[in-house]
Design a protein around this motif. Structure first.
Motif, PDB file in Angstrom:
ATOM      1  N   HIS A 239       0.943  -1.188  -0.107  1.00  0.00           N
ATOM      2  CA  HIS A 239       0.008  -0.050  -0.006  1.00  0.00           C
ATOM      3  C   HIS A 239       0.799   1.182   0.078  1.00  0.00           C
TER       4      HIS A 239
ATOM      5  N   ARG B 172      -6.205  -0.907  -5.788  1.00  0.00           N
ATOM      6  CA  ARG B 172      -6.592  -1.819  -4.865  1.00  0.00           C
ATOM      7  C   ARG B 172      -5.550  -3.100  -5.242  1.00  0.00           C
TER       8      ARG B 172
ATOM      9  N   GLU C 146      -6.405  -7.648   2.065  1.00  0.00           N
ATOM     10  CA  GLU C 146      -6.631  -6.652   0.819  1.00  0.00           C
ATOM     11  C   GLU C 146      -6.669  -5.136   1.482  1.00  0.00           C
ATOM     12  N   SER C 147      -6.315  -4.241   0.524  1.00  0.00           N
ATOM     13  CA  SER C 147      -6.302  -2.927   0.749  1.00  0.00           C
ATOM     14  C   SER C 147      -6.673  -2.086  -0.567  1.00  0.00           C
ATOM     15  N   SER C 148      -6.823  -0.899  -0.246  1.00  0.00           N
ATOM     16  CA  SER C 148      -7.195   0.150  -1.563  1.00  0.00           C
ATOM     17  C   SER C 148      -7.087   1.614  -1.134  1.00  0.00           C
ATOM     18  N   TRP C 149      -6.997   2.412  -2.046  1.00  0.00           N
ATOM     19  CA  TRP C 149      -6.963   3.628  -1.929  1.00  0.00           C
ATOM     20  C   TRP C 149      -7.623   4.454  -3.122  1.00  0.00           C
TER      21      TRP C 149
ATOM     22  N   TRP D 150     -10.634   4.285  -4.226  1.00  0.00           N
ATOM     23  CA  TRP D 150     -11.256   2.987  -5.276  1.00  0.00           C
ATOM     24  C   TRP D 150     -12.582   2.996  -5.017  1.00  0.00           C
TER      25      TRP D 150
END
Length: 296
Positions: free
Chosen positions: A260, A273, A290-293, A295
């Motif tokens: 990330h 993501r 899991e990770s996202s920015w 999104w």
């Protein structure tokens, strides 16, 4: 004999008036160039059928549009041209066009210590859409790496300490005896478990992006993880890999956070993501994070 025009059944009106979200072709094989590498890609291409009364679209026009990708390096302008061709060849029929391209890009990677090198394949996917709201292009790659469990490492160290106390009950210990003991199977009585792991990284490209940042994304991820899987190795490389794993312990949560932070530094990304999967060697199931920015 007089030549007569060939029948065009697709131009006829349908008896079941209904628009369709997507019509096209899937699995077109195309040779392309990506990141200076030759790739055999599989392409899905299609448009919406917004004219409810039209019988069908022009499949051959989509196929010819996709052929543009053969004659130039794969980049954002090339993808945009294909989408424009799809829509311009389907005026009054379609309001949106999509292109999905998937394959595996081979990259030459050096060994850790020795002068050897080898090739490693990185699965990738490009997904592009153009409609009344504009253009959206996404790039996805998969990166393989090794992950060593911090908990397992701590448990192994404790067992080694216990074995040391058992084998050397006296406080006065001879240096050479301990050195020999550390190099024996009796000394290293336990090892932590490691697993081959996979990171799937999906970027939404920034509007000013021209090149598909395949290399930048892969290099950033492998640097952040620290233990990418290797190609050709000698014993010195294998030892260096063991050292890297031992000094780079990580849960799936650690890997996701490292990635990330790394992806946040990529100027080509307007959103992303990610998903990491540690194929556990201890359990019969996987550990996943899991990770996202930005999104949505």
């Amino acid at each position: 004999m007089n030549e007569q025009p060939l029948p065009d059944i697709a131009a006829q009106a349908t008896h079941h008036e209904l628009p369709l979200d997507w019509v096209g072709m899937a699995g077109i094989a195309l040779p392309i160039r990506l990141a200076d590498a030759a790739v055999t890609a599989s392409v899905d291409i299609g448009v919406s059928l917004d004219d409810a009364g039209a019988r069908g679209i022009h499949m051959s026009r989509l196929y010819l549009a996709a052929q543009r990708l053969v004659h130039q390096p794969l980049n954002v302008p090339a993808v945009l041209q294909v989408l424009d061709d799809c829509l311009s060849s389907h005026q009054e029929l379609s309001d949106s066009a999509t292109l999905t391209l998937r394959g595996e890009v081979p990259l030459k990677r050096p060994a850790l210590v020795s002068p050897l090198n080898g090739w490693k394949g990185y699965p990738f996917e490009v997904r592009a859409r153009q409609d009344g709201r504009g253009v959206n292009i996404e790039l996805q790659v998969e990166v393989g790496y090794s992950s060593t469990c911090p908990c397992s490492a701590a448990l192994a160290r404790q067992l080694i300490q216990q074995r040391f106390a058992w084998d050397f009950p006296d406080q006065q210990v001879d240096y050479s005896s301990v050195l020999d003991w550390l190099g024996s199977t009796q000394g290293i009585v336990a090892t932590p478990h490691s697993q081959r792991s996979t990171a799937t990284l999906q970027l939404r490209l920034a509007p000013d992006c021209i090149e598909l940042p395949v290399l930048a994304l892969i290099d950033s991820a492998e640097h952040a993880l620290g233990t990418p899987v290797q190609t050709a190795v000698k014993r010195a490389d294998e030892q260096a890999f063991a050292l890297a794993n031992g000094q780079n312990l990580m849960f799936c949560e650690d890997a996701a956070r490292r990635l990330h932070r790394a992806l946040r530094q990529l100027p080509q990304a307007s959103a992303f993501r990610l998903k990491v999967v540690h194929a556990e060697s201890l359990h019969a199931h996987d550990a996943v994070a899991e990770s996202s920015w930005n999104w949505c």
